[in-house]
Scaffold this active site. Structure first.
Site, PDB file in Angstrom:
ATOM      1  N   ASP A 199       0.825  -1.206   0.000  1.00 16.05           N
ATOM      2  CA  ASP A 199       0.000   0.000   0.000  1.00 16.05           C
ATOM      3  C   ASP A 199       0.865   1.265   0.000  1.00 16.05           C
ATOM      4  OD1 ASP A 199      -2.355   1.341  -0.025  1.00 16.05           O
ATOM      5  OD2 ASP A 199      -2.939   0.825   2.019  1.00 16.05           O
ATOM      6  N   ASN A 246     -10.498  -3.569  -6.382  1.00 14.27           N
ATOM      7  CA  ASN A 246      -9.678  -2.620  -7.159  1.00 14.27           C
ATOM      8  C   ASN A 246     -10.265  -2.281  -8.538  1.00 14.27           C
ATOM      9  OD1 ASN A 246      -6.456  -3.728  -5.848  1.00 14.27           O
ATOM     10  ND2 ASN A 246      -7.727  -1.996  -5.224  1.00 14.27           N
TER      11      ASN A 246
HETATM   12  C1  FPP Z   1      -1.890  -0.129  -3.575  1.00  8.93           C
HETATM   13  O1  FPP Z   1      -1.372   1.199  -3.484  1.00  8.93           O
HETATM   14  C2  FPP Z   1      -1.258  -0.838  -4.730  1.00  8.93           C
HETATM   15  C3  FPP Z   1      -1.924  -1.521  -5.703  1.00  8.93           C
HETATM   16  C4  FPP Z   1      -3.388  -1.659  -5.758  1.00  8.93           C
HETATM   17  C5  FPP Z   1      -1.186  -2.166  -6.828  1.00  8.93           C
HETATM   18  C6  FPP Z   1       0.012  -2.960  -6.413  1.00  8.93           C
HETATM   19  C7  FPP Z   1       0.716  -3.489  -7.612  1.00  8.93           C
HETATM   20  C8  FPP Z   1       2.051  -3.476  -7.782  1.00  8.93           C
HETATM   21  C9  FPP Z   1       2.981  -2.958  -6.775  1.00  8.93           C
HETATM   22  C10 FPP Z   1       2.653  -4.066  -9.018  1.00  8.93           C
HETATM   23  C11 FPP Z   1       3.164  -5.449  -8.687  1.00  8.93           C
HETATM   24  C12 FPP Z   1       3.268  -6.302  -9.888  1.00  8.93           C
HETATM   25  C13 FPP Z   1       3.070  -7.666  -9.925  1.00  8.93           C
HETATM   26  C14 FPP Z   1       3.233  -8.435 -11.200  1.00  8.93           C
HETATM   27  C15 FPP Z   1       2.666  -8.424  -8.741  1.00  8.93           C
HETATM   28  P1  FPP Z   1      -2.363   2.413  -3.681  1.00  8.93           P
HETATM   29  O2  FPP Z   1      -2.496   2.714  -5.115  1.00  8.93           O
HETATM   30  O3  FPP Z   1      -3.658   2.089  -2.990  1.00  8.93           O
HETATM   31  O4  FPP Z   1      -1.630   3.581  -2.939  1.00  8.93           O
HETATM   32  P2  FPP Z   1      -2.345   4.803  -2.176  1.00  8.93           P
HETATM   33  O5  FPP Z   1      -3.032   4.200  -0.993  1.00  8.93           O
HETATM   34  O6  FPP Z   1      -1.196   5.673  -1.808  1.00  8.93           O
HETATM   35  O7  FPP Z   1      -3.284   5.440  -3.150  1.00  8.93           O
END
Ligand code: FPP
Length: 254
Positions: A28, A76
């Site tokens: 996150d 998501n």
């Molecule tokens: C949450 O941060 C992150 C995600 C929903 C996506 C995670 C995906 C990756 C790190 C890519 C990994 C790749 C593979 C192939 C496994 P957020 O967007 O909710 O952050 P925020 O809370 O700051 O908005």
């Protein structure tokens, strides 16, 4: 003089005997990491993917055999279409680009989640990655993709109910072991440690059954910044816990 230390090997203040055998991560804070630098959110996801790769290598180096990462939840899909499309492209590109290295490094790749809702080309890449790494043994990476625990458990209930309805199963035969056999994670050990970054303290529909006795570690560090030093801190925390699994403290059991 400030003493610098290398994190290439397991740090000396960690015991190799009580490391978690399986770490689950909620990655996150990608969006906030990007925003704080004036980048679009997608730049955070790109960096987050690099962090995951580095963490996987660290698990291998330090002798932690399994890592499960929450890449995309059933919730998501509600993100802006542009971001969802970017993430799907990123997953596909990473699976294509990184597969050879994963094979060389001995990484076994598995997926949990409802993969049938993903595009055919992504499903193809997933199948290829799973099949070509199935016999690798250095470290096991599981990616939770279109994953939601409630959906997983609902599906388990449905399958078991069907078997009962068709007379293939007695109600009395429904027990924890049977439920586990129907989970996406069947055959894999439960996580010993869950790490969630970015200051949030929730499990967000992630591995609800499997986390029953897992130690929970929350850190303010944003996922793209979660490096070896951050994992080191999480492991110090983990090794300081007395894992009782519902029993009395080990210090009182003599
Ligand atoms: C949450 O941060 C992150 C995600 C929903 C996506 C995670 C995906 C990756 C790190 C890519 C990994 C790749 C593979 C192939 C496994 P957020 O967007 O909710 O952050 P925020 O809370 O700051 O908005």
């Amino acid at each position: 003089m400030i003493e610098t230390y290398s994190l290439a090997q397991l740090p000396a203040d960690l015991s190799p005997h009580t490391l978690p055998k399986h770490i689950a991560v909620i990655m996150d804070g990608n969006g906030r990491w990007a925003k704080s630098r004036g980048f679009p959110r997608i730049a955070g996801h790109r960096q987050g993917a690099k962090t995951l790769k580095a963490l996987l290598r660290c698990c291998k180096d330090w002798g932690i055999p399994a890592l499960t990462a929450y890449a995309f939840s059933t919730e998501n899909w509600q993100r802006p279409l542009q971001e969802v499309e970017f993430l799907m492209r990123l997953f596909e590109r990473l699976l294509q680009r990184e597969l050879d290295e994963m094979i060389r490094e001995g990484v076994k790749i598995s997926f949990v989640g409802n993969l049938s809702a993903l595009s055919e080309s992504l499903q193809h890449q997933i199948e290829r990655a799973v099949n070509t790494t199935a016999h690798n043994q250095a470290v096991h990476l599981t990616i939770a993709m279109n994953y939601g625990s409630r959906a997983e458990l609902t599906q388990v209930c449905r399958r078991i109910a069907e078997q009962v309805q068709q007379g293939q199963l007695q109600v009395q035969a429904v027990n924890e072991a049977l439920i586990e056999e129907h989970l996406y994670t069947a055959g894999s050990p439960d996580p010993d440690l869950l790490i969630r970054t970015s200051g949030e303290q929730r499990v967000s529909n992630y591995l609800l059954w499997q986390l029953a006795y897992t130690e929970l570690y929350f850190t303010d560090t944003l996922w793209p910044d979660f490096d070896r030093a951050a994992l080191h801190q999480a492991l110090i925390y983990f090794q300081g816990r007395d894992r009782r699994f519902g029993k009395i403290p080990s210090s009182l059991s003599a």
